[in-house]
Design an enzyme around this catalytic site. Sequence first.
Site, PDB file in Angstrom:
ATOM      1  N   CYS A 113     -49.884  59.827  41.555  1.00 45.37           N
ATOM      2  CA  CYS A 113     -49.702  60.846  40.515  1.00 45.37           C
ATOM      3  C   CYS A 113     -49.000  62.106  41.033  1.00 45.37           C
ATOM      4  O   CYS A 113     -48.406  62.851  40.266  1.00 45.37           O
ATOM      5  CB  CYS A 113     -51.041  61.218  39.888  1.00 45.37           C
ATOM      6  SG  CYS A 113     -51.813  59.823  39.055  1.00 45.37           S
ATOM      7  N   HIS A 247     -49.700  67.952  35.914  1.00 45.30           N
ATOM      8  CA  HIS A 247     -49.906  66.508  35.786  1.00 45.30           C
ATOM      9  C   HIS A 247     -50.866  66.268  34.632  1.00 45.30           C
ATOM     10  O   HIS A 247     -51.887  66.938  34.515  1.00 45.30           O
ATOM     11  CB  HIS A 247     -50.481  65.962  37.092  1.00 45.30           C
ATOM     12  CG  HIS A 247     -50.919  64.542  36.984  1.00 45.30           C
ATOM     13  ND1 HIS A 247     -50.120  63.557  36.448  1.00 45.30           N
ATOM     14  CD2 HIS A 247     -52.078  63.923  37.347  1.00 45.30           C
ATOM     15  CE1 HIS A 247     -50.766  62.404  36.483  1.00 45.30           C
ATOM     16  NE2 HIS A 247     -51.951  62.601  37.013  1.00 45.30           N
ATOM     17  N   ASN A 277     -52.029  59.386  30.787  1.00 49.87           N
ATOM     18  CA  ASN A 277     -51.681  59.664  32.187  1.00 49.87           C
ATOM     19  C   ASN A 277     -50.595  58.671  32.617  1.00 49.87           C
ATOM     20  O   ASN A 277     -50.858  57.472  32.724  1.00 49.87           O
ATOM     21  CB  ASN A 277     -52.944  59.519  33.052  1.00 49.87           C
ATOM     22  CG  ASN A 277     -52.688  59.831  34.516  1.00 49.87           C
ATOM     23  OD1 ASN A 277     -51.545  59.889  34.961  1.00 49.87           O
ATOM     24  ND2 ASN A 277     -53.758  60.010  35.271  1.00 49.87           N
TER      25      ASN A 277
HETATM   26  O1  UT7 Z   1     -54.187  60.902  37.732  1.00 49.42           O
HETATM   27  C1  UT7 Z   1     -55.048  60.936  38.806  1.00 49.42           C
HETATM   28  C2  UT7 Z   1     -56.152  61.823  38.564  1.00 49.42           C
HETATM   29  N1  UT7 Z   1     -57.139  61.216  37.695  1.00 49.42           N
HETATM   30  C3  UT7 Z   1     -57.940  61.996  37.053  1.00 49.42           C
HETATM   31  O2  UT7 Z   1     -57.762  63.183  37.129  1.00 49.42           O
HETATM   32  C4  UT7 Z   1     -59.105  61.417  36.310  1.00 49.42           C
HETATM   33  C5  UT7 Z   1     -60.263  62.325  36.489  1.00 49.42           C
HETATM   34  N2  UT7 Z   1     -61.469  61.918  35.767  1.00 49.42           N
HETATM   35  C6  UT7 Z   1     -61.606  62.023  34.439  1.00 49.42           C
HETATM   36  O3  UT7 Z   1     -60.700  62.406  33.742  1.00 49.42           O
HETATM   37  C7  UT7 Z   1     -62.951  61.705  33.845  1.00 49.42           C
HETATM   38  O4  UT7 Z   1     -63.901  61.564  34.862  1.00 49.42           O
HETATM   39  C8  UT7 Z   1     -62.953  60.413  32.969  1.00 49.42           C
HETATM   40  C9  UT7 Z   1     -62.193  60.674  31.673  1.00 49.42           C
HETATM   41  C10 UT7 Z   1     -62.326  59.280  33.738  1.00 49.42           C
HETATM   42  C11 UT7 Z   1     -64.376  60.022  32.587  1.00 49.42           C
HETATM   43  O5  UT7 Z   1     -65.039  61.083  31.932  1.00 49.42           O
HETATM   44  P1  UT7 Z   1     -66.551  61.449  32.326  1.00 49.42           P
HETATM   45  O6  UT7 Z   1     -66.957  62.528  31.401  1.00 49.42           O
HETATM   46  O7  UT7 Z   1     -66.555  61.732  33.798  1.00 49.42           O
HETATM   47  O8  UT7 Z   1     -67.335  60.133  31.963  1.00 49.42           O
HETATM   48  P2  UT7 Z   1     -68.137  59.125  32.909  1.00 49.42           P
HETATM   49  O9  UT7 Z   1     -67.203  58.295  33.706  1.00 49.42           O
HETATM   50  O10 UT7 Z   1     -69.182  59.868  33.647  1.00 49.42           O
HETATM   51  O11 UT7 Z   1     -68.827  58.212  31.838  1.00 49.42           O
HETATM   52  C12 UT7 Z   1     -69.744  58.748  30.863  1.00 49.42           C
HETATM   53  C13 UT7 Z   1     -70.205  57.629  29.953  1.00 49.42           C
HETATM   54  C14 UT7 Z   1     -70.719  56.401  30.683  1.00 49.42           C
HETATM   55  O12 UT7 Z   1     -71.787  55.886  29.937  1.00 49.42           O
HETATM   56  P3  UT7 Z   1     -73.309  56.157  30.412  1.00 49.42           P
HETATM   57  O13 UT7 Z   1     -73.400  55.583  31.781  1.00 49.42           O
HETATM   58  O14 UT7 Z   1     -73.464  57.645  30.380  1.00 49.42           O
HETATM   59  O15 UT7 Z   1     -74.095  55.435  29.379  1.00 49.42           O
HETATM   60  C15 UT7 Z   1     -69.566  55.432  30.597  1.00 49.42           C
HETATM   61  O16 UT7 Z   1     -69.983  54.076  30.620  1.00 49.42           O
HETATM   62  O17 UT7 Z   1     -69.099  57.185  29.136  1.00 49.42           O
HETATM   63  C16 UT7 Z   1     -68.982  55.751  29.240  1.00 49.42           C
HETATM   64  N3  UT7 Z   1     -67.573  55.392  29.118  1.00 49.42           N
HETATM   65  C17 UT7 Z   1     -66.973  55.111  27.962  1.00 49.42           C
HETATM   66  N4  UT7 Z   1     -67.445  55.069  26.710  1.00 49.42           N
HETATM   67  C18 UT7 Z   1     -66.574  54.757  25.736  1.00 49.42           C
HETATM   68  C19 UT7 Z   1     -66.648  55.314  30.123  1.00 49.42           C
HETATM   69  N5  UT7 Z   1     -65.458  54.974  29.600  1.00 49.42           N
HETATM   70  C20 UT7 Z   1     -65.646  54.843  28.276  1.00 49.42           C
HETATM   71  C21 UT7 Z   1     -64.775  54.517  27.214  1.00 49.42           C
HETATM   72  N6  UT7 Z   1     -65.283  54.491  25.961  1.00 49.42           N
HETATM   73  N7  UT7 Z   1     -63.461  54.271  27.393  1.00 49.42           N
END
Ligand code: UT7
Length: 320
Positions: A113, A247, A277
Amino acid sequence: MTRSAIVGTGSALPARRVSNAELAERVDTTDDWIVERTGIRFRYIAGPDETTATLGADAASAAIAAAGLAAQDIDLIVLATATPDQTFPASATKIQAMLGIHDCVAFDVAAVCSGFLYALQVADSMIRVGAHRRALVIGAETFSRILDWDDRATCVLFGDGAGAVVLQAVADDAPNGILATRLHADGRHNGLLYVDGGPSTTGTVGKLRMKGREVFRYAVTNLAAVMTETLAVAGITSADVDWLVPHQANARILEATAKKLGLDPARVVMTVDQHANTSAASVPLALDTAVRDGRIRPGQIVVLEAMGGGFTWGAAVVRF
Ligand code: UT7
Protein backbone atom coordinates in the site's frame (compact mmCIF):
# COMPACT_ATOMS: atom_id res chain seq x y z
CA MET A 1 20.27 21.78 -9.37
CA THR A 2 17.06 20.10 -10.39
CA ARG A 3 14.14 18.57 -8.58
CA SER A 4 11.03 16.89 -9.98
CA ALA A 5 7.49 18.22 -10.33
CA ILE A 6 4.17 16.48 -10.97
CA VAL A 7 3.04 17.82 -14.37
CA GLY A 8 0.20 15.39 -15.16
CA THR A 9 -2.07 12.88 -13.42
CA GLY A 10 -4.27 10.04 -14.67
CA SER A 11 -6.25 7.07 -13.42
CA ALA A 12 -8.15 4.03 -14.62
CA LEU A 13 -10.77 1.73 -13.10
CA PRO A 14 -12.19 -1.61 -14.21
CA ALA A 15 -15.57 -1.50 -15.97
CA ARG A 16 -17.40 -3.39 -13.20
CA ARG A 17 -18.42 -1.55 -10.04
CA VAL A 18 -19.65 -3.68 -7.13
CA SER A 19 -21.76 -2.27 -4.28
CA ASN A 20 -21.75 -3.50 -0.69
CA ALA A 21 -25.28 -4.87 -1.23
CA GLU A 22 -24.09 -6.97 -4.20
CA LEU A 23 -21.23 -8.31 -2.09
CA ALA A 24 -23.66 -9.18 0.73
CA GLU A 25 -25.41 -11.59 -1.65
CA ARG A 26 -22.35 -13.90 -1.59
CA VAL A 27 -20.44 -12.87 1.57
CA ASP A 28 -21.78 -12.95 5.18
CA THR A 29 -21.79 -9.16 5.61
CA THR A 30 -24.03 -6.10 5.41
CA ASP A 31 -23.89 -2.68 3.79
CA ASP A 32 -24.33 -1.16 7.27
CA TRP A 33 -21.30 -2.99 8.76
CA ILE A 34 -19.01 -2.07 5.86
CA VAL A 35 -20.07 1.60 5.77
CA GLU A 36 -19.92 2.05 9.53
CA ARG A 37 -16.53 0.33 10.06
CA THR A 38 -14.76 1.48 6.87
CA GLY A 39 -16.70 4.14 4.94
CA ILE A 40 -16.56 1.92 1.83
CA ARG A 41 -19.64 1.85 -0.42
CA PHE A 42 -18.28 0.58 -3.76
CA ARG A 43 -15.20 -1.11 -5.22
CA TYR A 44 -14.24 -1.91 -8.82
CA ILE A 45 -13.40 -5.51 -9.73
CA ALA A 46 -11.25 -6.33 -12.78
CA GLY A 47 -12.69 -8.60 -15.49
CA PRO A 48 -10.63 -11.34 -17.19
CA ASP A 49 -9.18 -8.92 -19.77
CA GLU A 50 -8.34 -6.24 -17.20
CA THR A 51 -4.97 -6.69 -15.48
CA THR A 52 -2.57 -4.61 -13.43
CA ALA A 53 -0.65 -3.80 -16.64
CA THR A 54 -3.71 -2.81 -18.72
CA LEU A 55 -5.08 -0.62 -15.92
CA GLY A 56 -1.62 0.86 -15.33
CA ALA A 57 -1.17 1.61 -19.04
CA ASP A 58 -4.58 3.33 -19.21
CA ALA A 59 -3.75 5.48 -16.17
CA ALA A 60 -0.32 6.28 -17.62
CA SER A 61 -1.79 7.32 -21.00
CA ALA A 62 -4.19 9.68 -19.22
CA ALA A 63 -1.32 11.20 -17.19
CA ILE A 64 0.86 11.67 -20.30
CA ALA A 65 -2.05 13.39 -22.10
CA ALA A 66 -2.73 15.63 -19.08
CA ALA A 67 0.95 16.66 -19.11
CA GLY A 68 0.66 17.58 -22.80
CA LEU A 69 3.41 15.10 -23.67
CA ALA A 70 3.84 12.12 -25.99
CA ALA A 71 4.71 8.61 -24.77
CA GLN A 72 8.15 8.88 -26.40
CA ASP A 73 8.99 11.79 -24.05
CA ILE A 74 9.09 9.34 -21.09
CA ASP A 75 12.54 7.99 -20.14
CA LEU A 76 11.69 6.18 -16.88
CA ILE A 77 8.76 4.02 -15.73
CA VAL A 78 8.45 2.99 -12.09
CA LEU A 79 5.42 0.84 -11.32
CA ALA A 80 4.35 0.23 -7.73
CA THR A 81 2.40 -3.01 -7.43
CA ALA A 82 1.97 -6.06 -5.22
CA THR A 83 -0.16 -7.79 -7.87
CA PRO A 84 1.98 -7.92 -11.03
CA ASP A 85 0.58 -9.70 -14.11
CA GLN A 86 3.27 -12.35 -13.73
CA THR A 87 6.10 -13.04 -11.23
CA PHE A 88 8.36 -11.73 -14.00
CA PRO A 89 8.93 -9.80 -16.22
CA ALA A 90 8.21 -6.60 -14.36
CA SER A 91 4.76 -5.35 -15.29
CA ALA A 92 6.39 -1.96 -15.90
CA THR A 93 7.90 -3.45 -19.07
CA LYS A 94 4.46 -4.65 -20.20
CA ILE A 95 3.12 -1.12 -19.66
CA GLN A 96 6.11 0.25 -21.56
CA ALA A 97 5.29 -2.01 -24.53
CA MET A 98 1.59 -1.09 -24.39
CA LEU A 99 2.55 2.60 -24.51
CA GLY A 100 4.80 1.96 -27.56
CA ILE A 101 8.00 3.10 -25.82
CA HIS A 102 10.92 0.99 -27.01
CA ASP A 103 13.86 2.32 -25.01
CA CYS A 104 13.56 3.61 -21.47
CA VAL A 105 14.25 2.32 -17.96
CA ALA A 106 11.29 0.32 -16.56
CA PHE A 107 10.93 -1.66 -13.33
CA ASP A 108 8.52 -2.54 -10.51
CA VAL A 109 8.70 -1.52 -6.86
CA ALA A 110 7.02 -3.69 -4.19
CA ALA A 111 5.99 -1.89 -1.00
CA VAL A 112 2.28 -2.87 -1.09
CA CYS A 113 0.00 0.00 0.00
CA SER A 114 3.00 2.35 0.42
CA GLY A 115 4.28 1.40 -3.03
CA PHE A 116 3.34 4.67 -4.71
CA LEU A 117 5.25 6.72 -2.09
CA TYR A 118 8.27 4.42 -2.51
CA ALA A 119 8.10 4.65 -6.33
CA LEU A 120 7.72 8.44 -6.14
CA GLN A 121 10.88 8.82 -4.04
CA VAL A 122 12.83 6.44 -6.32
CA ALA A 123 11.82 8.35 -9.48
CA ASP A 124 12.32 11.76 -7.81
CA SER A 125 15.84 10.70 -6.74
CA MET A 126 16.72 9.44 -10.24
CA ILE A 127 15.61 12.79 -11.68
CA ARG A 128 17.50 14.76 -9.00
CA VAL A 129 20.79 13.04 -9.87
CA GLY A 130 20.22 13.91 -13.53
CA ALA A 131 19.81 10.34 -14.84
CA HIS A 132 16.28 10.99 -16.16
CA ARG A 133 14.09 13.93 -17.16
CA ARG A 134 10.54 12.60 -17.46
CA ALA A 135 9.24 9.70 -15.41
CA LEU A 136 5.97 7.85 -15.18
CA VAL A 137 5.21 6.83 -11.60
CA ILE A 138 2.32 4.39 -11.56
CA GLY A 139 0.42 2.57 -8.80
CA ALA A 140 -1.68 -0.29 -10.22
CA GLU A 141 -3.30 -3.26 -8.51
CA THR A 142 -5.73 -6.12 -8.98
CA PHE A 143 -6.15 -7.16 -5.34
CA SER A 144 -9.43 -8.93 -6.19
CA ARG A 145 -7.25 -11.75 -7.56
CA ILE A 146 -5.51 -12.35 -4.20
CA LEU A 147 -8.55 -12.01 -1.92
CA ASP A 148 -9.99 -14.94 0.01
CA TRP A 149 -13.65 -14.46 -0.83
CA ASP A 150 -14.57 -16.66 2.17
CA ASP A 151 -12.85 -14.23 4.60
CA ARG A 152 -15.37 -11.46 5.20
CA ALA A 153 -12.89 -9.56 7.39
CA THR A 154 -10.71 -8.79 4.33
CA CYS A 155 -12.59 -9.40 1.06
CA VAL A 156 -14.98 -6.47 1.55
CA LEU A 157 -12.12 -3.98 2.02
CA PHE A 158 -10.22 -4.01 -1.28
CA GLY A 159 -10.73 -3.06 -4.93
CA ASP A 160 -8.84 -2.82 -8.23
CA GLY A 161 -7.57 0.25 -10.09
CA ALA A 162 -4.60 2.34 -11.18
CA GLY A 163 -3.29 5.88 -10.90
CA ALA A 164 -0.27 7.58 -12.44
CA VAL A 165 1.68 10.82 -12.43
CA VAL A 166 4.25 12.26 -14.82
CA LEU A 167 7.30 13.67 -13.03
CA GLN A 168 9.40 16.20 -14.92
CA ALA A 169 12.77 17.72 -14.06
CA VAL A 170 12.41 21.39 -13.05
CA ALA A 171 14.86 23.93 -11.65
CA ASP A 172 15.29 23.85 -7.88
CA ASP A 173 13.73 27.32 -7.59
CA ALA A 174 10.71 26.45 -9.81
CA PRO A 175 7.32 27.35 -8.30
CA ASN A 176 6.23 23.69 -8.33
CA GLY A 177 7.94 20.47 -7.29
CA ILE A 178 8.35 17.67 -4.77
CA LEU A 179 9.59 19.47 -1.65
CA ALA A 180 10.28 16.45 0.58
CA THR A 181 9.76 12.69 0.79
CA ARG A 182 10.34 10.34 3.74
CA LEU A 183 10.03 6.53 3.80
CA HIS A 184 10.13 3.92 6.58
CA ALA A 185 9.89 0.15 7.03
CA ASP A 186 9.72 -2.09 10.10
CA GLY A 187 9.82 -5.75 9.07
CA ARG A 188 9.03 -6.99 12.58
CA HIS A 189 5.37 -6.51 11.65
CA ASN A 190 5.36 -8.41 8.36
CA GLY A 191 3.09 -11.08 9.85
CA LEU A 192 0.18 -8.67 10.37
CA LEU A 193 -0.57 -8.06 6.68
CA TYR A 194 0.76 -10.51 4.09
CA VAL A 195 -0.02 -13.01 1.34
CA ASP A 196 0.24 -16.70 2.34
CA GLY A 197 2.07 -17.79 -0.79
CA GLY A 198 4.80 -16.83 -3.23
CA PRO A 199 7.20 -18.24 -5.81
CA SER A 200 9.98 -19.05 -3.32
CA THR A 201 7.82 -20.52 -0.53
CA THR A 202 4.65 -22.32 -1.60
CA GLY A 203 5.08 -21.88 -5.32
CA THR A 204 1.56 -20.43 -5.41
CA VAL A 205 0.28 -16.85 -5.55
CA GLY A 206 -1.47 -17.11 -2.16
CA LYS A 207 -4.24 -15.07 -0.56
CA LEU A 208 -4.21 -11.85 1.47
CA ARG A 209 -4.25 -12.22 5.28
CA MET A 210 -4.61 -9.32 7.71
CA LYS A 211 -4.93 -8.74 11.43
CA GLY A 212 -6.99 -5.62 10.81
CA ARG A 213 -7.28 -4.30 14.34
CA GLU A 214 -3.47 -4.36 14.90
CA VAL A 215 -2.81 -2.73 11.53
CA PHE A 216 -5.31 0.00 12.37
CA ARG A 217 -3.52 0.71 15.67
CA TYR A 218 -0.12 1.21 14.04
CA ALA A 219 -1.51 3.10 11.01
CA VAL A 220 -2.63 6.27 12.79
CA THR A 221 0.57 6.58 14.88
CA ASN A 222 2.99 5.88 12.01
CA LEU A 223 1.17 8.08 9.50
CA ALA A 224 0.93 11.08 11.82
CA ALA A 225 4.64 10.70 12.71
CA VAL A 226 5.90 10.47 9.11
CA MET A 227 3.77 13.42 8.02
CA THR A 228 5.11 15.56 10.86
CA GLU A 229 8.66 14.50 9.90
CA THR A 230 8.16 15.23 6.17
CA LEU A 231 6.54 18.62 6.79
CA ALA A 232 9.53 19.57 8.96
CA VAL A 233 11.96 18.54 6.17
CA ALA A 234 9.95 20.73 3.75
CA GLY A 235 10.15 23.58 6.27
CA ILE A 236 6.38 24.02 6.63
CA THR A 237 3.64 23.16 9.15
CA SER A 238 0.25 21.48 8.84
CA ALA A 239 -1.30 25.00 8.74
CA ASP A 240 0.33 25.43 5.28
CA VAL A 241 -1.26 22.25 3.85
CA ASP A 242 -4.01 22.82 1.28
CA TRP A 243 -4.84 19.14 0.69
CA LEU A 244 -4.05 15.83 2.33
CA VAL A 245 -4.27 12.93 -0.14
CA PRO A 246 -3.98 9.84 2.07
CA HIS A 247 -3.88 6.13 1.33
CA GLN A 248 -7.53 5.12 1.22
CA ALA A 249 -7.78 2.14 3.58
CA ASN A 250 -10.50 3.17 6.01
CA ALA A 251 -12.38 6.43 6.52
CA ARG A 252 -11.82 6.15 10.29
CA ILE A 253 -8.02 6.02 9.82
CA LEU A 254 -8.17 9.08 7.55
CA GLU A 255 -10.25 11.04 10.05
CA ALA A 256 -8.09 10.03 13.04
CA THR A 257 -4.85 10.90 11.22
CA ALA A 258 -6.13 14.31 10.10
CA LYS A 259 -7.29 15.03 13.65
CA LYS A 260 -3.88 14.09 15.09
CA LEU A 261 -2.28 16.59 12.71
CA GLY A 262 -4.87 19.29 13.41
CA LEU A 263 -6.01 19.30 9.78
CA ASP A 264 -9.54 20.38 8.82
CA PRO A 265 -11.39 17.21 7.60
CA ALA A 266 -12.63 19.29 4.63
CA ARG A 267 -8.99 19.38 3.44
CA VAL A 268 -8.76 15.57 3.23
CA VAL A 269 -9.40 13.97 -0.18
CA MET A 270 -11.54 10.92 0.54
CA THR A 271 -12.30 8.38 -2.22
CA VAL A 272 -12.39 5.21 -0.10
CA ASP A 273 -16.21 5.27 -0.35
CA GLN A 274 -16.02 4.89 -4.15
CA HIS A 275 -12.86 2.78 -4.69
CA ALA A 276 -12.29 0.87 -1.40
CA ASN A 277 -8.62 0.09 -0.66
CA THR A 278 -6.71 -0.21 -3.95
CA SER A 279 -3.29 -0.58 -2.27
CA ALA A 280 -0.55 1.17 -4.30
CA ALA A 281 -3.16 2.66 -6.65
CA SER A 282 -5.11 4.48 -3.96
CA VAL A 283 -2.99 7.63 -3.52
CA PRO A 284 -2.57 8.42 -7.26
CA LEU A 285 -6.25 7.54 -7.87
CA ALA A 286 -7.37 9.96 -5.17
CA LEU A 287 -4.86 12.58 -6.38
CA ASP A 288 -6.14 12.37 -9.96
CA THR A 289 -9.74 12.63 -8.71
CA ALA A 290 -8.99 15.87 -6.82
CA VAL A 291 -6.91 17.35 -9.68
CA ARG A 292 -9.62 16.65 -12.26
CA ASP A 293 -12.52 17.94 -10.14
CA GLY A 294 -10.61 21.21 -9.60
CA ARG A 295 -9.91 20.92 -5.88
CA ILE A 296 -6.10 20.77 -6.30
CA ARG A 297 -4.85 23.88 -8.11
CA PRO A 298 -1.42 25.19 -9.15
CA GLY A 299 0.58 26.61 -6.26
CA GLN A 300 -1.15 24.55 -3.59
CA ILE A 301 0.66 22.36 -1.05
CA VAL A 302 -0.42 18.72 -1.15
CA VAL A 303 0.66 16.01 1.29
CA LEU A 304 0.59 12.36 0.19
CA GLU A 305 0.87 9.50 2.71
CA ALA A 306 0.46 5.73 2.93
CA MET A 307 1.11 2.73 5.14
CA GLY A 308 0.93 -0.95 4.26
CA GLY A 309 2.27 -4.47 4.59
CA GLY A 310 5.83 -4.85 5.84
CA PHE A 311 5.10 -2.53 7.59
CA THR A 312 6.16 0.14 5.16
CA TRP A 313 5.05 3.76 5.31
CA GLY A 314 5.93 7.15 3.93
CA ALA A 315 4.86 10.66 3.00
CA ALA A 316 5.60 13.32 0.42
CA VAL A 317 5.07 17.10 0.39
CA VAL A 318 4.40 18.47 -3.10
CA ARG A 319 3.76 21.98 -4.42
CA PHE A 320 1.51 21.81 -7.50
O1 UT7 B 1 -3.98 -0.90 3.35
C1 UT7 B 1 -3.22 -1.41 4.38
C2 UT7 B 1 -3.68 -0.93 5.66
N1 UT7 B 1 -4.87 -1.64 6.09
C3 UT7 B 1 -5.63 -1.06 6.96
O2 UT7 B 1 -5.36 0.06 7.29
C4 UT7 B 1 -6.75 -1.83 7.59
C5 UT7 B 1 -6.82 -1.45 9.02
N2 UT7 B 1 -7.91 -2.08 9.76
C6 UT7 B 1 -9.20 -1.74 9.61
O3 UT7 B 1 -9.54 -0.92 8.80
C7 UT7 B 1 -10.21 -2.36 10.54
O4 UT7 B 1 -9.55 -3.05 11.56
C8 UT7 B 1 -11.18 -3.35 9.82
C9 UT7 B 1 -12.15 -2.56 8.95
C10 UT7 B 1 -10.40 -4.33 8.99
C11 UT7 B 1 -12.02 -4.12 10.84
O5 UT7 B 1 -12.72 -3.24 11.70
P1 UT7 B 1 -12.76 -3.52 13.28
O6 UT7 B 1 -13.63 -2.47 13.85
O7 UT7 B 1 -11.33 -3.59 13.73
O8 UT7 B 1 -13.49 -4.91 13.36
P2 UT7 B 1 -12.95 -6.32 13.89
O9 UT7 B 1 -12.01 -6.92 12.92
O10 UT7 B 1 -12.48 -6.17 15.29
O11 UT7 B 1 -14.28 -7.15 13.89
C12 UT7 B 1 -15.42 -6.77 14.69
C13 UT7 B 1 -16.55 -7.74 14.44
C14 UT7 B 1 -16.15 -9.20 14.58
O12 UT7 B 1 -17.24 -9.88 15.15
P3 UT7 B 1 -17.22 -10.27 16.72
O13 UT7 B 1 -16.01 -11.13 16.89
O14 UT7 B 1 -17.12 -8.96 17.44
O15 UT7 B 1 -18.51 -10.97 16.89
C15 UT7 B 1 -16.00 -9.66 13.15
O16 UT7 B 1 -16.26 -11.05 12.99
O17 UT7 B 1 -17.04 -7.58 13.09
C16 UT7 B 1 -17.07 -8.87 12.44
N3 UT7 B 1 -16.80 -8.67 11.02
C17 UT7 B 1 -17.75 -8.46 10.11
N4 UT7 B 1 -19.08 -8.39 10.22
C18 UT7 B 1 -19.78 -8.15 9.09
C19 UT7 B 1 -15.58 -8.65 10.40
N5 UT7 B 1 -15.76 -8.42 9.09
C20 UT7 B 1 -17.08 -8.31 8.90
C21 UT7 B 1 -17.86 -8.07 7.75
N6 UT7 B 1 -19.20 -7.99 7.89
N7 UT7 B 1 -17.33 -7.87 6.52
